[in-house]
Design a protein around this motif. Structure first.
Motif, PDB file in Angstrom:
ATOM      1  N   ILE A  37       0.716  -1.212   0.072  1.00 33.84           N
ATOM      2  CA  ILE A  37       0.063   0.001   0.066  1.00 33.84           C
ATOM      3  C   ILE A  37       0.981   1.323   0.018  1.00 33.84           C
ATOM      4  O   ILE A  37       0.520   2.241  -0.702  1.00 33.84           O
ATOM      5  CB  ILE A  37      -0.955   0.011   1.108  1.00 33.84           C
ATOM      6  CG1 ILE A  37      -1.871  -1.326   1.173  1.00 33.84           C
ATOM      7  CG2 ILE A  37      -1.781   1.550   1.333  1.00 33.84           C
ATOM      8  CD1 ILE A  37      -2.981  -1.045  -0.169  1.00 33.84           C
ATOM      9  N   THR A  38       2.021   1.253   0.770  1.00 30.26           N
ATOM     10  CA  THR A  38       2.711   2.809   0.879  1.00 30.26           C
ATOM     11  C   THR A  38       3.606   2.719  -0.270  1.00 30.26           C
ATOM     12  O   THR A  38       3.607   3.785  -0.767  1.00 30.26           O
ATOM     13  CB  THR A  38       4.036   2.128   2.118  1.00 30.26           C
ATOM     14  OG1 THR A  38       3.088   2.096   3.175  1.00 30.26           O
ATOM     15  CG2 THR A  38       4.604   3.466   2.111  1.00 30.26           C
ATOM     16  N   HIS A  39       4.172   1.627  -1.041  1.00 30.14           N
ATOM     17  CA  HIS A  39       4.743   1.702  -2.364  1.00 30.14           C
ATOM     18  C   HIS A  39       3.732   2.354  -3.511  1.00 30.14           C
ATOM     19  O   HIS A  39       4.162   3.205  -4.097  1.00 30.14           O
ATOM     20  CB  HIS A  39       5.065   0.298  -2.718  1.00 30.14           C
ATOM     21  CG  HIS A  39       5.865   0.547  -4.169  1.00 30.14           C
ATOM     22  ND1 HIS A  39       6.942   1.170  -4.556  1.00 30.14           N
ATOM     23  CD2 HIS A  39       5.372  -0.307  -5.109  1.00 30.14           C
ATOM     24  CE1 HIS A  39       7.354   1.047  -5.701  1.00 30.14           C
ATOM     25  NE2 HIS A  39       6.320   0.110  -6.240  1.00 30.14           N
ATOM     26  N   VAL A 154       5.170   1.043 -10.464  1.00 31.15           N
ATOM     27  CA  VAL A 154       3.876   0.659  -9.550  1.00 31.15           C
ATOM     28  C   VAL A 154       4.118  -0.978  -9.003  1.00 31.15           C
ATOM     29  O   VAL A 154       3.954  -1.110  -7.986  1.00 31.15           O
ATOM     30  CB  VAL A 154       2.451   0.819  -9.947  1.00 31.15           C
ATOM     31  CG1 VAL A 154       1.467   0.381  -8.820  1.00 31.15           C
ATOM     32  CG2 VAL A 154       2.239   2.336 -10.183  1.00 31.15           C
ATOM     33  N   GLY A 155       4.434  -1.711 -10.085  1.00 30.37           N
ATOM     34  CA  GLY A 155       4.498  -3.301  -9.733  1.00 30.37           C
ATOM     35  C   GLY A 155       5.799  -3.346  -8.813  1.00 30.37           C
ATOM     36  O   GLY A 155       6.636  -2.590  -8.693  1.00 30.37           O
ATOM     37  N   TYR A 159      13.062  -9.250  -7.418  1.00 28.61           N
ATOM     38  CA  TYR A 159      14.371  -8.881  -6.898  1.00 28.61           C
ATOM     39  C   TYR A 159      14.208  -7.765  -5.967  1.00 28.61           C
ATOM     40  O   TYR A 159      15.289  -7.845  -4.933  1.00 28.61           O
ATOM     41  CB  TYR A 159      15.284  -8.437  -7.980  1.00 28.61           C
ATOM     42  CG  TYR A 159      14.844  -7.574  -9.103  1.00 28.61           C
ATOM     43  CD1 TYR A 159      14.489  -5.948  -8.723  1.00 28.61           C
ATOM     44  CD2 TYR A 159      14.074  -7.624 -10.316  1.00 28.61           C
ATOM     45  CE1 TYR A 159      14.284  -5.075  -9.387  1.00 28.61           C
ATOM     46  CE2 TYR A 159      13.685  -6.756 -11.034  1.00 28.61           C
ATOM     47  CZ  TYR A 159      13.794  -5.521 -10.608  1.00 28.61           C
ATOM     48  OH  TYR A 159      12.926  -4.376 -11.537  1.00 28.61           O
ATOM     49  N   LEU A 160      13.151  -7.196  -5.864  1.00 31.11           N
ATOM     50  CA  LEU A 160      13.003  -6.387  -4.807  1.00 31.11           C
ATOM     51  C   LEU A 160      12.470  -6.703  -3.467  1.00 31.11           C
ATOM     52  O   LEU A 160      13.011  -6.474  -2.500  1.00 31.11           O
ATOM     53  CB  LEU A 160      11.721  -5.378  -5.228  1.00 31.11           C
ATOM     54  CG  LEU A 160      12.193  -4.424  -6.523  1.00 31.11           C
ATOM     55  CD1 LEU A 160      10.752  -3.604  -6.732  1.00 31.11           C
ATOM     56  CD2 LEU A 160      13.370  -3.749  -6.110  1.00 31.11           C
ATOM     57  N   PHE A 244      10.666   2.074  -4.279  1.00 31.82           N
ATOM     58  CA  PHE A 244      10.444   0.873  -3.491  1.00 31.82           C
ATOM     59  C   PHE A 244      11.233   1.020  -2.371  1.00 31.82           C
ATOM     60  O   PHE A 244      10.723   0.719  -1.032  1.00 31.82           O
ATOM     61  CB  PHE A 244      10.812  -0.300  -4.048  1.00 31.82           C
ATOM     62  CG  PHE A 244      10.268  -1.684  -3.454  1.00 31.82           C
ATOM     63  CD1 PHE A 244       9.149  -1.913  -3.395  1.00 31.82           C
ATOM     64  CD2 PHE A 244      11.568  -2.211  -2.761  1.00 31.82           C
ATOM     65  CE1 PHE A 244       8.899  -3.364  -2.600  1.00 31.82           C
ATOM     66  CE2 PHE A 244      11.261  -3.328  -2.052  1.00 31.82           C
ATOM     67  CZ  PHE A 244       9.816  -3.880  -1.902  1.00 31.82           C
ATOM     68  N   GLN A 245      12.397   1.177  -2.034  1.00 26.24           N
ATOM     69  CA  GLN A 245      13.374   1.359  -0.915  1.00 26.24           C
ATOM     70  C   GLN A 245      12.921   2.355  -0.283  1.00 26.24           C
ATOM     71  O   GLN A 245      12.726   2.151   1.404  1.00 26.24           O
ATOM     72  CB  GLN A 245      14.738   1.500  -1.283  1.00 26.24           C
ATOM     73  CG  GLN A 245      15.607   1.762  -0.213  1.00 26.24           C
ATOM     74  CD  GLN A 245      15.740   0.643   1.062  1.00 26.24           C
ATOM     75  OE1 GLN A 245      15.276  -0.361   0.535  1.00 26.24           O
ATOM     76  NE2 GLN A 245      16.008   1.006   1.976  1.00 26.24           N
TER      77      GLN A 245
END
Length: 367
Positions: A37-39, A154-155, A159-160, A244-245
């Motif tokens: 949700i945050t991402h 958004v995806g 690897y993340l 993402f990070q």
């Protein structure tokens, strides 16, 4: 099936314990949900803020179209007199690589894209890919390309998740892992912004190096060689990782806060928490107002253009045309003995219509 054995039965039989308890699995599921949700929220916020700045360039596009309609005869101009060249090398030696990188680093914090930058890169794109259509809607194409890339950002790729697992395992007491890794997206973001600004500087340098005077408008030469690994897409992957990070840092803070409380030992000390939150806000603002607009226009300075250069109905038409062409090829192989294939009037009309749609750009789409 013996593979479907209950975990606790297996534990009792073999005398082992599960890697994660039911409570740990439950909390992990909650954290994954909060992170997702945050991402999404951070990505949408970046797109909204960055898109607002990009939409301001629409006025530049309109002014360029008006000026093109009233242009007089072309005159010979010294290359140093062009604003695009002066902005990049005013007080900075063209031969000084270090000064050029330092200027690019500072430039991303103020006026990252000026009107002369936009006009010059727009003209370079059109002269390279759409020479037959000088009134090409570059701004609309750029927005469509950015929206297509946003769907990838958004995806969350596999690897993340590997990155998340590694740093959660490195969360050893006393290492302050989450504090130190909060600097990673900031460093990457500054590096990406500097690189994008330096690409513009390289475009200016290439023109200034080859010409002392130019008749008419300044035209730059887009090329993949200006980008890391010769691929503009690398920038998109880095921005994806940065967002993402940053979302991971903020999501982790709120998850620990709501689950264990602010005074929990997992939360870490206040001097390590506040800088993480400040860095997260700085990353969000810098990426929205500087890096994303830079990415939107500078990555168009590659060797190839994107399929978004065509309107949606033209894209669908080209895909349908390609499918029909493959079908005709297969049918022609089966009917090779019947002689050469003759195209009727309707078939010729269709081919002419498709060809006219493709004439707005002269290069083929990349893979």
């Amino acid at each position: 099936m013996h593979f479907m054995i209950n975990t606790y039965n297996l534990t009792l039989i073999q005398g082992k314990v599960p890697l994660l308890s039911l409570e740990a699995l439950h909390q992990l599921h909650i954290f994954i949900f909060v992170l997702a949700i945050t991402h999404v929220i951070f990505s949408v916020l970046t797109m909204v803020l960055g898109g607002a700045k990009i939409r301001q360039w629409k006025q530049w596009e309109t002014e360029i179209h008006k000026n093109d309609a009233g242009n007089g005869p072309k005159k010979l101009t010294n290359v140093q007199q062009f604003e695009f060249i002066r902005e990049r090398f005013n007080g900075v030696g063209m031969e000084s690589t270090m000064l050029s990188w330092m200027h690019s680093f500072v430039k991303q914090f103020y006026a990252s894209v000026t009107k002369s930058d936009y006009a010059t890169m727009r003209l370079g794109f059109i002269m390279t890919h759409c020479r037959g259509n000088p009134k090409f809607g570059f701004h609309r194409y750029m927005v469509r390309a950015l929206e297509a890339d946003f769907k990838k950002v958004v995806g969350i790729r596999w690897y993340l998740w590997i990155f998340v697992v590694i740093f959660m395992l490195l969360n050893v007491n006393g290492w302050h892992t989450y504090f130190w890794i909060s600097f990673l997206p900031l460093i990457l973001l500054l590096a990406v912004g500097t690189k994008l600004e330096h690409v513009i500087a390289q475009l200016a340098y290439d023109v200034a190096e080859k010409h002392s005077a130019i008749e008419g408008d300044l035209v730059v030469n887009p090329s993949d060689e200006h980008f890391w690994c010769g691929k503009p897409r690398v920038i998109l992957y880095l921005i994806h990782f940065i967002l993402f990070q940053n979302a991971f840092e903020i999501a982790l803070f709120f998850w620990i806060l709501t689950t264990y409380g602010f005074n929990s030992c997992i939360m870490d000390h206040v001097p390590f928490i506040v800088p993480r939150l400040v860095i997260g806000v700085v990353i969000q603002l810098l990426c929205s107002y500087s890096t994303l607009p830079l990415y939107a226009i500078v990555t168009q300075m590659g060797t190839f253009f994107k399929k978004e250069i065509f309107d949606e109905h033209i894209q669908q038409g080209l895909v349908g045309w390609a499918q029909k062409a493959r079908m005709r090829t297969e049918l022609s192989k089966d009917a090779a003995a019947a002689g050469p294939t003759r195209h009727g009037p309707s078939s010729r009309l269709e081919m002419l219509r498709r060809a006219a749609a493709m004439m707005q750009c002269r290069r083929a789409l990349p893979r």
